[in-house]
Design a protein around this motif. Sequence first.
Motif, PDB file in Angstrom:
ATOM      1  N   TRP A 257     -14.535   1.390  -5.641  1.00  0.00           N
ATOM      2  CA  TRP A 257     -13.714   1.614  -4.460  1.00  0.00           C
ATOM      3  C   TRP A 257     -12.339   0.766  -5.088  1.00  0.00           C
TER       4      TRP A 257
ATOM      5  N   ARG B 295      -5.155   7.548  -2.677  1.00  0.00           N
ATOM      6  CA  ARG B 295      -5.899   8.672  -2.099  1.00  0.00           C
ATOM      7  C   ARG B 295      -6.454   8.355  -0.931  1.00  0.00           C
ATOM      8  N   PRO B 296      -6.566   9.060   0.145  1.00  0.00           N
ATOM      9  CA  PRO B 296      -6.942   8.630   1.354  1.00  0.00           C
ATOM     10  C   PRO B 296      -8.407   7.838   1.258  1.00  0.00           C
ATOM     11  N   ASN B 297      -9.506   8.339   0.576  1.00  0.00           N
ATOM     12  CA  ASN B 297     -10.367   7.506   0.403  1.00  0.00           C
ATOM     13  C   ASN B 297     -10.410   7.223  -1.123  1.00  0.00           C
ATOM     14  N   PRO B 298     -10.140   5.831  -1.581  1.00  0.00           N
ATOM     15  CA  PRO B 298      -9.841   5.715  -2.866  1.00  0.00           C
ATOM     16  C   PRO B 298     -11.460   5.336  -3.378  1.00  0.00           C
TER      17      PRO B 298
ATOM     18  N   ASP C  22     -13.432  13.298  -0.726  1.00  0.00           N
ATOM     19  CA  ASP C  22     -12.340  13.386  -1.667  1.00  0.00           C
ATOM     20  C   ASP C  22     -12.666  14.462  -2.521  1.00  0.00           C
TER      21      ASP C  22
ATOM     22  N   ARG D 274      -3.506   4.016   0.475  1.00  0.00           N
ATOM     23  CA  ARG D 274      -4.461   5.030   0.995  1.00  0.00           C
ATOM     24  C   ARG D 274      -3.509   6.028   1.739  1.00  0.00           C
TER      25      ARG D 274
ATOM     26  N   CYS E 241     -14.348   4.929   5.187  1.00  0.00           N
ATOM     27  CA  CYS E 241     -14.167   6.208   4.518  1.00  0.00           C
ATOM     28  C   CYS E 241     -13.907   7.205   5.820  1.00  0.00           C
TER      29      CYS E 241
END
Lengths: 129, 129
Positions: B55, B82-85, A118, B61, A3
């Motif tokens: 996750w 999204r960047p951190n799923p 997020d 991502r 992350c």
Amino acid sequence: MDCKPIGTVHTPFETTGEAPKQGIHEAATGVVELDPAYRAGLDGFDGDRVVVVWWADRADRSVLTLDRDESRGVFTSRSPARPNPICVTTCGVDEVDTDAGRLYVRGVDMADDSPVLDLKVPVDVRTDL
Amino acid sequence: MDCKPIGTVHTPFETTGEAPKQGIHEAATGVVELDPAYRAGLDGFDGDRVVVVWWADRADRSVLTLDRDESRGVFTSRSPARPNPICVTTCGVDEVDTDAGRLYVRGVDMADDSPVLDLKVPVDVRTDL
């Protein structure tokens, strides 16, 4: 699973011990500040609440049972001390500055400078996503 | 920040495309299966709902704006891309098997075999944590 922080949250609580157990019961205000690379993700944000997913970077990741009651596992709680210290706080939104990547929020329960992973809209906000 | 899966969730949805947008609107059932090392974290679980933090391992991502509306950032949505799923689904709990580390749940929206990062009680369940 790696992350990457998308930003940081600034709150009045210098330490984990000072932070309230659940921000929803508090009126404390804070600021989510996105790193420049992620600011476009905030474009068009107009909700009055936001789900902040943050990382309790000072939490003990080794615990599996609660200090105060060893017969209860950490998954029966919301304590930040857990194998993956991912915390989820729904905050009220007072102001959005998309250019600066800043969300001014209410109801924070994070220690100051906790990494943010997020942002989401709450599930009860009707979206077609 | 390195997240370790604590287990896996089994659902009827073979692919991300089959999974509903929000499990809360669905009656689909699934099973959260904890890895043996994390089963003690479930001891004493007696809630009727659980927050599953999972996750979206098949998510893109790299996206920061929504496909269907490029003027809106991903943080205005709950899309897994999204960047951190990291996804957050509140499910109903039908049955708990603490010995086997299994939670039988309702209202799933995960693709089958998605890694689970955390389980929590919902914030509106009164706890002193």
